[in-house]
Design a protein around this motif. Structure first.
Motif, PDB file in Angstrom:
ATOM      1  N   UNK A   1      50.051  11.992  74.265  1.00 55.96           N
ATOM      2  CA  UNK A   1      50.591  12.655  73.087  1.00 55.96           C
ATOM      3  C   UNK A   1      49.551  13.509  72.387  1.00 55.96           C
ATOM      4  N   UNK A   2      49.396  13.297  71.092  1.00 55.21           N
ATOM      5  CA  UNK A   2      48.393  14.038  70.319  1.00 55.21           C
ATOM      6  C   UNK A   2      46.967  13.617  70.678  1.00 55.21           C
ATOM      7  N   UNK A   3      46.822  12.468  71.318  1.00 54.28           N
ATOM      8  CA  UNK A   3      45.499  11.906  71.593  1.00 54.28           C
ATOM      9  C   UNK A   3      44.912  12.440  72.892  1.00 54.28           C
ATOM     10  N   UNK A   4      44.994  13.756  73.038  1.00 52.19           N
ATOM     11  CA  UNK A   4      44.394  14.485  74.146  1.00 52.19           C
ATOM     12  C   UNK A   4      43.440  15.527  73.587  1.00 52.19           C
ATOM     13  N   UNK A   5      42.511  15.943  74.413  1.00 47.59           N
ATOM     14  CA  UNK A   5      41.549  16.950  73.980  1.00 47.59           C
ATOM     15  C   UNK A   5      42.229  18.285  73.734  1.00 47.59           C
ATOM     16  N   UNK A   6      41.834  18.919  72.636  1.00 45.40           N
ATOM     17  CA  UNK A   6      42.253  20.287  72.340  1.00 45.40           C
ATOM     18  C   UNK A   6      40.997  21.150  72.427  1.00 45.40           C
ATOM     19  N   UNK A   7      41.010  22.112  73.325  1.00 49.79           N
ATOM     20  CA  UNK A   7      39.826  22.943  73.537  1.00 49.79           C
ATOM     21  C   UNK A   7      39.861  24.225  72.707  1.00 49.79           C
ATOM     22  N   UNK A   8      40.598  24.180  71.588  1.00 50.08           N
ATOM     23  CA  UNK A   8      40.590  25.318  70.679  1.00 50.08           C
ATOM     24  C   UNK A   8      41.660  26.339  70.943  1.00 50.08           C
ATOM     25  N   UNK A   9      42.695  25.967  71.696  1.00 51.32           N
ATOM     26  CA  UNK A   9      43.769  26.926  71.980  1.00 51.32           C
ATOM     27  C   UNK A   9      45.094  26.489  71.367  1.00 51.32           C
ATOM     28  N   UNK A  10      45.406  25.188  71.416  1.00 52.57           N
ATOM     29  CA  UNK A  10      46.662  24.701  70.865  1.00 52.57           C
ATOM     30  C   UNK A  10      46.563  24.430  69.373  1.00 52.57           C
ATOM     31  N   UNK A  11      47.707  24.130  68.716  1.00 55.82           N
ATOM     32  CA  UNK A  11      47.733  23.899  67.266  1.00 55.82           C
ATOM     33  C   UNK A  11      46.858  22.713  66.842  1.00 55.82           C
ATOM     34  N   UNK A  12      46.024  22.944  65.826  1.00 52.81           N
ATOM     35  CA  UNK A  12      45.129  21.896  65.324  1.00 52.81           C
ATOM     36  C   UNK A  12      45.404  21.508  63.874  1.00 52.81           C
ATOM     37  N   UNK A  13      46.360  22.157  63.239  1.00 52.88           N
ATOM     38  CA  UNK A  13      46.619  21.905  61.825  1.00 52.88           C
ATOM     39  C   UNK A  13      47.565  20.710  61.675  1.00 52.88           C
ATOM     40  N   UNK A  14      47.150  19.739  60.851  1.00 49.54           N
ATOM     41  CA  UNK A  14      48.022  18.603  60.572  1.00 49.54           C
ATOM     42  C   UNK A  14      47.798  18.187  59.108  1.00 49.54           C
ATOM     43  N   UNK A  15      48.830  17.605  58.522  1.00 47.52           N
ATOM     44  CA  UNK A  15      48.794  17.243  57.107  1.00 47.52           C
ATOM     45  C   UNK A  15      48.630  15.739  56.940  1.00 47.52           C
ATOM     46  N   UNK A  16      47.800  15.358  55.960  1.00 45.30           N
ATOM     47  CA  UNK A  16      47.649  13.942  55.610  1.00 45.30           C
ATOM     48  C   UNK A  16      48.794  13.570  54.688  1.00 45.30           C
ATOM     49  N   UNK A  17      49.492  12.453  54.933  1.00 44.86           N
ATOM     50  CA  UNK A  17      50.658  12.092  54.117  1.00 44.86           C
ATOM     51  C   UNK A  17      50.274  11.513  52.767  1.00 44.86           C
ATOM     52  N   UNK A  18      51.287  11.372  51.906  1.00 40.70           N
ATOM     53  CA  UNK A  18      51.117  10.659  50.653  1.00 40.70           C
ATOM     54  C   UNK A  18      51.373  11.461  49.401  1.00 40.70           C
ATOM     55  N   UNK A  19      51.612  12.777  49.518  1.00 42.47           N
ATOM     56  CA  UNK A  19      51.836  13.587  48.330  1.00 42.47           C
ATOM     57  C   UNK A  19      53.288  13.474  47.845  1.00 42.47           C
TER      58      UNK A  19
END
Length: 322
Positions: free
Chosen positions: A304-322
């Protein structure tokens, strides 16, 4: 480093814009209201950044200047919201060698003197120290505790006292009163970041080491190591050790060639080999995951998300709680 609360405020303002994009919330002048009195950092309405300015996507729709000839900035894929694809990335460490460094200080020095790491862990099941019945996040958390011990204690990964907490509040309370040095499997979220939480003290979250499989519009589970707010050097070191497992996979470094990891005497002259000792125990991130697979299974089929991203795929994610 000297004003962690202000740094947290800045990070949460930026995070609010990412969070809003994920939740399809955008600029709304009717919701953009001034404060009647000066709030604490915890009580700031971070969504005001969105209501008054816009969400993260809106920022990309702003022209680069007021000149008609100027185009809009190009939003590369790496700046898009992650939708479940690879999300692990370790930035370059830079030069962390200090030839004039003194021995480690603060909590790093205290752990070395005690010759053991007190690692708390939030759990959802009855598990043993070897993570036999643990979820994947819990299993990795145990490894991260031992990897951190190896980094601080010259490779001695067994010098860990493990404390298990089924209720997160009790884990954070133990961290606050120094019963434990660190809290593993702590989900990054707003509630425990600032000093005005129910425990009266703020905490720092390390670089993430495991992500959940939620959809882009859902609150993402971000598993980290939590530390006390006041020891910035220790918190930085903890994040570095987490990132080291990811960087090792990026660079093709395994247990067998762990001496290829960089020296880091900037954290203390007695911690120069910390990353080499850490990877010498845990191996790289892929080796950690593979080691937690059921008997006879030698590869991880769906990370899933727990794979290496070499700077090409989406890297933006939000921390919850707001």
């Amino acid at each position: 480093q000297s004003d962690r609360e202000f740094s947290d405020v800045v990070n949460w303002v930026i995070n609010s814009m990412k969070y809003a994009e994920a939740k399809n919330i955008t600029k709304d002048d009717s919701m953009c209201n001034p404060y009647e009195k000066k709030p604490s950092a915890h009580d700031l309405n971070y969504m005001n950044a969105v209501y008054c300015v816009g969400n993260y996507a809106d920022l990309w729709r702003q022209p680069q200047s007021k000149q008609p000839s100027q185009s809009y900035p190009i939003r590369r894929e790496v700046n898009e919201l992650n939708n479940g694809t690879e999300l692990l990335y370790s930035p370059p460490f830079g030069d962390l060698v200090d030839d004039e460094a003194a021995p480690a200080v603060g909590l790093l020095a205290e752990v070395r003197r005690a010759n053991h790491l007190k690692c708390g862990m939030i759990v959802s099941t009855n598990i043993t120290g070897n993570s036999t019945n643990a979820t994947m996040a819990e299993g990795i958390s145990v490894i991260m505790c031992r990897t951190l011990a190896a980094a601080i204690l010259n490779g001695n990964h067994n010098r860990v006292n493990l404390f298990l907490f089924k209720e997160p509040e009790k884990g954070y309370s133990a961290l606050m009163n120094e019963t434990i040095d660190i809290l593993a499997n702590a989900k990054a979220e707003f509630e425990f970041d600032f000093a005005n939480n129910s425990l009266g003290e703020g905490f720092q979250f390390s670089a993430p080491y495991y992500y959940g499989d939620e959809q882009v519009h859902e609150d993402l589970s971000i598993h980290t190591l939590a530390t006390r707010e006041h020891d910035a050097v220790f918190s930085s070191f903890v994040s570095l050790v987490v990132l080291a497992t990811i960087q090792a996979e990026q660079e093709g470094i395994y247990r067998v060639n762990s001496k290829s990891m960089p020296l880091i005497s900037a954290y203390g002259s007695d911690l120069s080999w910390a990353l080499r000792d850490a990877i010498g125990y845990s191996g790289n991130y892929d080796q950690i995951l593979t080691g937690l697979q059921p008997s006879g299974q030698t590869t991880v089929t769906d990370r899933g998300r727990n794979q290496l991203n070499f700077g090409s795929g989406p890297l933006v994610r939000a921390v919850p709680g707001l």
